[in-house]
Design a protein around this motif. Sequence first.
Motif, PDB file in Angstrom:
ATOM      1  N   ASP A   3       6.110   7.440  -2.538  1.00 16.83           N
ATOM      2  CA  ASP A   3       4.911   7.880  -3.238  1.00 16.83           C
ATOM      3  C   ASP A   3       5.304   8.316  -4.647  1.00 16.83           C
ATOM      4  O   ASP A   3       6.430   8.745  -4.890  1.00 16.83           O
ATOM      5  CB  ASP A   3       4.252   9.052  -2.503  1.00 16.83           C
ATOM      6  CG  ASP A   3       3.689   8.638  -1.154  1.00 16.83           C
ATOM      7  OD1 ASP A   3       3.140   7.521  -1.072  1.00 16.83           O
ATOM      8  OD2 ASP A   3       3.798   9.420  -0.201  1.00 16.83           O
ATOM      9  N   GLN A 116       3.343   1.071  -8.678  1.00 18.01           N
ATOM     10  CA  GLN A 116       2.626   0.745  -7.457  1.00 18.01           C
ATOM     11  C   GLN A 116       2.550  -0.768  -7.216  1.00 18.01           C
ATOM     12  O   GLN A 116       2.405  -1.213  -6.076  1.00 18.01           O
ATOM     13  CB  GLN A 116       1.215   1.341  -7.500  1.00 18.01           C
ATOM     14  CG  GLN A 116       0.495   1.361  -6.161  1.00 18.01           C
ATOM     15  CD  GLN A 116      -0.972   1.722  -6.318  1.00 18.01           C
ATOM     16  OE1 GLN A 116      -1.716   1.045  -7.024  1.00 18.01           O
ATOM     17  NE2 GLN A 116      -1.387   2.795  -5.678  1.00 18.01           N
ATOM     18  N   ASN A 122       3.608   3.384  -2.813  1.00 18.06           N
ATOM     19  CA  ASN A 122       2.347   3.455  -2.090  1.00 18.06           C
ATOM     20  C   ASN A 122       1.336   4.337  -2.821  1.00 18.06           C
ATOM     21  O   ASN A 122       0.686   3.900  -3.765  1.00 18.06           O
ATOM     22  CB  ASN A 122       2.593   3.966  -0.669  1.00 18.06           C
ATOM     23  CG  ASN A 122       1.379   3.850   0.225  1.00 18.06           C
ATOM     24  OD1 ASN A 122       0.499   3.024  -0.026  1.00 18.06           O
ATOM     25  ND2 ASN A 122       1.322   4.666   1.261  1.00 18.06           N
ATOM     26  N   ASN A 123       1.202   5.595  -2.386  1.00 17.10           N
ATOM     27  CA  ASN A 123       0.211   6.494  -2.955  1.00 17.10           C
ATOM     28  C   ASN A 123       0.656   7.073  -4.300  1.00 17.10           C
ATOM     29  O   ASN A 123       1.848   7.223  -4.568  1.00 17.10           O
ATOM     30  CB  ASN A 123      -0.067   7.655  -1.990  1.00 17.10           C
ATOM     31  CG  ASN A 123      -0.654   7.184  -0.682  1.00 17.10           C
ATOM     32  OD1 ASN A 123      -1.572   6.363  -0.662  1.00 17.10           O
ATOM     33  ND2 ASN A 123      -0.120   7.681   0.425  1.00 17.10           N
ATOM     34  N   LYS A 194      -5.805   4.443  -3.985  1.00 19.71           N
ATOM     35  CA  LYS A 194      -4.643   5.222  -3.551  1.00 19.71           C
ATOM     36  C   LYS A 194      -4.159   6.187  -4.630  1.00 19.71           C
ATOM     37  O   LYS A 194      -3.023   6.644  -4.583  1.00 19.71           O
ATOM     38  CB  LYS A 194      -3.519   4.289  -3.110  1.00 19.71           C
ATOM     39  CG  LYS A 194      -3.831   3.541  -1.811  1.00 19.71           C
ATOM     40  CD  LYS A 194      -2.612   2.832  -1.266  1.00 19.71           C
ATOM     41  CE  LYS A 194      -2.914   2.223   0.105  1.00 19.71           C
ATOM     42  NZ  LYS A 194      -1.697   1.601   0.704  1.00 19.71           N
TER      43      LYS A 194
END
Length: 217
Positions: A3, A116, A122-123, A194
Amino acid sequence: MKDVYVVAGGPSLKGFDFSKLEGEDKTCIAVNHSFLFCKPDYICWMDDDFYKQYPGKLEDTGATLVYRPQEKLSPKPDKNKTKVFTVEEFIRDYNMPYDTFAFSGTLGIYMALCLQTLKKYNNIYLLGMDGNTTEKFEDLHFHRQHYKDNMFDPNYLENEFPYNRIVMQQRNAMTSFWKFLQREQSKYKYNLNKVYNLNLETGYKEHNKLNPNKVFL
């Protein structure tokens, strides 16, 4: 998957435990002075005066530096000490559309979206991305004691460039920036759904909000 945490300067970060951003599953992008409080993987800025305050110190962090070059910036970041990119160079490597970036916070978000597009990220979590008006100079930023130029003198703010005017300009800029991202999203691999603002009271209406307690268990 990792993340990405974008650490801006909003007062909501007062008292925050920055050790929560450490770990192999986290990548940290520090916006301006916030690099003093965390262990960033990236540091970004758009104001030459910011770099001049920390000659050599930004390079010593080992973080990748991303900045918008201006003619008055001298000396420039030392590419012999760490990875250094101009905004244009960084974006080009990810084959992303270019935006003008109204302030450093939008640049930090955009860098996170670039990351990303890689499958291992991901987030995206936004910290200190507040966008709230205030009547107190003490609430300017959580790290305001590190500012050294007259832009952040309270008399200057009140008489020449009121902070609340800056906030409203940044809100408008974020709205335009988000519309740009939404328009381009179908062509590229980033996912705005996200992107989460961890300040539930943020003044930015564009971001998804998420309680930080659900992130930092």
